[in-house]
Design a protein around this motif. Structure first.
Motif, PDB file in Angstrom:
ATOM      1  N   LEU A 336       0.782  -1.261   0.117  1.00  0.00           N
ATOM      2  CA  LEU A 336      -0.073  -0.101  -0.042  1.00  0.00           C
ATOM      3  C   LEU A 336       0.872   1.134  -0.110  1.00  0.00           C
ATOM      4  N   PRO A 337       0.462   2.319  -0.821  1.00  0.00           N
ATOM      5  CA  PRO A 337       1.636   3.538  -0.972  1.00  0.00           C
ATOM      6  C   PRO A 337       1.331   4.222   0.357  1.00  0.00           C
ATOM      7  N   ILE A 338       2.170   3.740   1.482  1.00  0.00           N
ATOM      8  CA  ILE A 338       1.746   4.557   2.821  1.00  0.00           C
ATOM      9  C   ILE A 338       3.008   3.959   3.392  1.00  0.00           C
ATOM     10  N   HIS A 339       3.725   4.918   4.220  1.00  0.00           N
ATOM     11  CA  HIS A 339       4.745   4.540   5.073  1.00  0.00           C
ATOM     12  C   HIS A 339       4.357   3.474   5.919  1.00  0.00           C
ATOM     13  N   ARG A 340       5.267   2.318   6.400  1.00  0.00           N
ATOM     14  CA  ARG A 340       4.485   1.211   7.067  1.00  0.00           C
ATOM     15  C   ARG A 340       4.184   1.558   8.537  1.00  0.00           C
ATOM     16  N   GLU A 341       4.906   2.623   9.250  1.00  0.00           N
ATOM     17  CA  GLU A 341       4.708   3.187  10.271  1.00  0.00           C
ATOM     18  C   GLU A 341       3.275   3.685  10.459  1.00  0.00           C
ATOM     19  N   ASP A 342       2.986   4.884   9.512  1.00  0.00           N
ATOM     20  CA  ASP A 342       1.657   5.454   9.474  1.00  0.00           C
ATOM     21  C   ASP A 342       0.585   4.520   9.005  1.00  0.00           C
ATOM     22  N   GLY A 343       0.861   3.375   8.171  1.00  0.00           N
ATOM     23  CA  GLY A 343      -0.122   2.641   7.849  1.00  0.00           C
ATOM     24  C   GLY A 343      -0.547   1.641   8.999  1.00  0.00           C
ATOM     25  N   MET A 344       0.545   1.349   9.779  1.00  0.00           N
ATOM     26  CA  MET A 344      -0.027   0.423  10.898  1.00  0.00           C
ATOM     27  C   MET A 344      -0.879   1.441  11.837  1.00  0.00           C
ATOM     28  N   GLU A 345      -0.447   2.639  11.931  1.00  0.00           N
ATOM     29  CA  GLU A 345      -1.297   3.530  12.982  1.00  0.00           C
ATOM     30  C   GLU A 345      -2.756   3.843  12.412  1.00  0.00           C
ATOM     31  N   LEU A 346      -2.591   4.137  11.013  1.00  0.00           N
ATOM     32  CA  LEU A 346      -4.030   4.530  10.550  1.00  0.00           C
ATOM     33  C   LEU A 346      -4.795   3.327  10.445  1.00  0.00           C
ATOM     34  N   ILE A 347      -4.191   2.266  10.028  1.00  0.00           N
ATOM     35  CA  ILE A 347      -5.259   0.994   9.712  1.00  0.00           C
ATOM     36  C   ILE A 347      -5.667   0.346  11.217  1.00  0.00           C
ATOM     37  N   GLY A 348      -4.483   0.620  11.999  1.00  0.00           N
ATOM     38  CA  GLY A 348      -4.758  -0.066  13.274  1.00  0.00           C
ATOM     39  C   GLY A 348      -5.903   0.611  14.202  1.00  0.00           C
ATOM     40  N   ASN A 349      -5.806   1.896  13.973  1.00  0.00           N
ATOM     41  CA  ASN A 349      -7.047   2.736  14.448  1.00  0.00           C
ATOM     42  C   ASN A 349      -8.289   2.296  13.941  1.00  0.00           C
ATOM     43  N   LEU A 350      -8.449   2.106  12.763  1.00  0.00           N
ATOM     44  CA  LEU A 350      -9.696   1.682  12.098  1.00  0.00           C
ATOM     45  C   LEU A 350     -10.111   0.268  12.469  1.00  0.00           C
ATOM     46  N   LEU A 351      -9.128  -0.597  12.579  1.00  0.00           N
ATOM     47  CA  LEU A 351      -9.340  -2.003  13.151  1.00  0.00           C
ATOM     48  C   LEU A 351      -9.491  -2.023  14.606  1.00  0.00           C
ATOM     49  N   ASP A 352      -8.975  -1.164  15.182  1.00  0.00           N
ATOM     50  CA  ASP A 352      -9.369  -1.188  16.844  1.00  0.00           C
ATOM     51  C   ASP A 352     -10.784  -0.694  16.877  1.00  0.00           C
ATOM     52  N   ASN A 353     -11.173   0.375  16.260  1.00  0.00           N
ATOM     53  CA  ASN A 353     -12.495   0.998  16.360  1.00  0.00           C
ATOM     54  C   ASN A 353     -13.374  -0.186  16.158  1.00  0.00           C
ATOM     55  N   ALA A 354     -13.175  -0.904  14.679  1.00  0.00           N
ATOM     56  CA  ALA A 354     -14.110  -2.210  14.428  1.00  0.00           C
ATOM     57  C   ALA A 354     -14.096  -3.169  15.609  1.00  0.00           C
ATOM     58  N   PHE A 355     -12.939  -3.717  16.003  1.00  0.00           N
ATOM     59  CA  PHE A 355     -13.158  -4.711  16.887  1.00  0.00           C
ATOM     60  C   PHE A 355     -13.635  -4.209  18.246  1.00  0.00           C
ATOM     61  N   LYS A 356     -13.600  -2.922  18.537  1.00  0.00           N
ATOM     62  CA  LYS A 356     -14.120  -2.330  19.843  1.00  0.00           C
ATOM     63  C   LYS A 356     -15.875  -2.618  19.683  1.00  0.00           C
ATOM     64  N   TRP A 357     -16.281  -2.236  18.718  1.00  0.00           N
ATOM     65  CA  TRP A 357     -17.797  -2.198  18.451  1.00  0.00           C
ATOM     66  C   TRP A 357     -18.558  -3.176  17.835  1.00  0.00           C
TER      67      TRP A 357
END
Length: 444
Positions: A336-357
């Motif tokens: 994916l055209p995004i730096h790995r650290e930023d991608g892990m933080e960005l998509i990680g927050n999206l996934l965290d929100n989904a797993f939470k709810w």
């Protein structure tokens, strides 16, 4: 475009095949000439032998068969002689009741030709003109040999030669392909190394395993990587130093604006607007430096490995809910055209929100559409009302303040997405019923 190895294989194989065919044609021509010459030489010897065996007694001509080869005795043996005299013909027993059609020749005159023999086989014939001055006798002596036996031998010899050459040709062509394949094996290793470099498994090419012919290219590539990395690091450091260097003057100016607000509110507001513009400009430049700082694909986020790692971690964190998650990624998408650290933080927050709810199901879809990558994270939780969805997409509003319950970490998502100029969209998933967040990023 055709590869160098294939092109070399085809060219060399073509040259070998052409050379073999030319060699076979030359060999066939030489063999035919040798066969023909050997027949003529034998017939000349037979002529001399028959001439020596020819006797003239009391005006009559006779040929002593005891002085000739036994091949002239069996009927249609394939070797024949015939002496044509004025009004008489002497023939070998092998001709039996047949007679050769011979043109009369003058003394010493010779003629070689081919014609059909007694068994309708091709024959090689040789004639010579004879004359006796004392007896006033003229004649034409002809010897002939059947060519079928010789041609059969010729076919066997040439056929054997042809088979041997074809087998050798197959062996040589196979050897060419194997040798070229082995010779280009280091090129394949370089390709594998480049693939590992792209995947981030290595940081540079190992020139010790590269052939000398392409080693300078590999060295240049490594030097270019080092130079680019150093240039990017230098640029990022300079921008970082600039941002830190501006913090103190900006902080002083902020204090002066606050003090000015007590005396001249309008001037303070104008100054504050200019300061805000400077802050935003600095943040944009720093974000741009961070986004373009890593040029190697190895620094980008890898899928499905990184997505799977995030889901596994979050599933352990929320293991009390016994959630099921499903990851669906298009086969051709590996980064994916995004730096790995930023991608892990960005998509990680999206996934965290989904797993939470989520009640029991989380779904991740990554697919390419035209010139964009789309990442959709959905859950089967309570979802969001249509009015709140509208607020979620309002520009300038912090996402964690937009909706009660949904939003923790989404402000970070928005900030990173804005840095990369990605777009976010929010909707309720049609089948799962929960919130579905889609991140759209341009394919670079």
């Amino acid at each position: 475009m055709i590869s160098i190895r294939t092109k070399l294989s085809l060219w060399i194989s073509g040259l070998v095949i052409a050379s073999t065919l030319i060699g076979l044609l030359i060999f066939e021509s030489l063999l035919r000439m040798a066969f023909h010459d050997s027949i003529i030489n034998r017939l000349e010897e037979d002529l001399q032998q028959i001439v020596h065996s020819t006797h003239l007694h009391k005006g009559e001509v006779s040929i002593d068969p005891s002085q000739l080869s036994d091949f002239y005795n069996p009927t249609y043996s394939g070797r024949y002689y015939q002496l044509n005299l004025d009004g008489d013909t002497l023939r070998s027993p092998s001709l039996w009741d047949r007679q050769l059609k011979v043109k009369p020749l003058k003394l010493g005159q010779t003629r070689a030709w081919q014609a059909k023999g007694p068994l309708n086989h091709d024959m090689q014939l040789l004639s010579i003109g004879l004359e006796s001055e004392t007896a006033q006798i003229k004649g034409t002596l002809t010897v002939a040999q059947d060519l079928s036996i010789g041609r059969q031998l010729f076919t066997e010899v040439y056929g054997t030669k042809l088979i041997v050459n074809i087998l050798l040709l197959i062996a040589v062509v196979t050897g060419i392909f194997l040798v070229l394949r082995q010779s280009f094996k280091p090129i394949t290793q370089v390709q594998d190394s480049l693939a590992k470099l792209r995947e981030g498994e290595i940081n540079s090419l190992d020139v010790s395993t590269i052939p000398p012919e392409i080693r300078p290219l590999a060295n240049t590539y490594n030097e270019l990587l080092d130079y680019t990395t150093a240039q990017v690091a230098r640029s990022r450091n300079n921008l970082g130093n600039l941002s830190h260097g501006l913090k103190t003057p900006l902080a002083v100016m902020q204090q002066q604006v606050e003090a000015l607000g007590l005396k001249d509110p309008d001037a303070a507001i104008a100054m504050q607007q200019q300061l805000d513009m400077i802050h935003k400009m600095i943040e944009r430049k720093l974000a741009a430096a961070r986004v373009t700082g890593e040029l190697l694909p190895a620094a980008q986020m890898a899928v499905p490995k990184d997505i799977q790692s995030l889901c596994d971690t979050l599933n352990k964190i929320h293991m009390h809910k016994q959630l099921n998650y499903e990851i669906d990624i298009q086969d051709e998408i590996v980064r994916l055209p995004i730096h790995r650290e930023d991608g892990m933080e960005l998509i990680g927050n999206l996934l965290d929100n989904a797993f939470k709810w989520a009640d029991s199901q989380v779904q991740v879809d990554i697919y390419q559409e035209d010139a964009t990558f789309n990442i959709s994270v959905s859950d089967n939780g309570p979802g969001v009302s249509d009015d709140q969805l509208t607020e979620l997409t309002q520009r300038g509003k912090r996402l964690d303040e937009s909706v009660s319950g949904h939003g923790l970490g989404l402000s970070i998502v928005k900030d990173i997405a804005e840095q990369y100029e990605f777009s976010l969209s929010f909707a309720n998933h049609p089948s799962l019923g929960g919130l579905s967040i889609t991140l759209t990023m341009p394919a670079k």
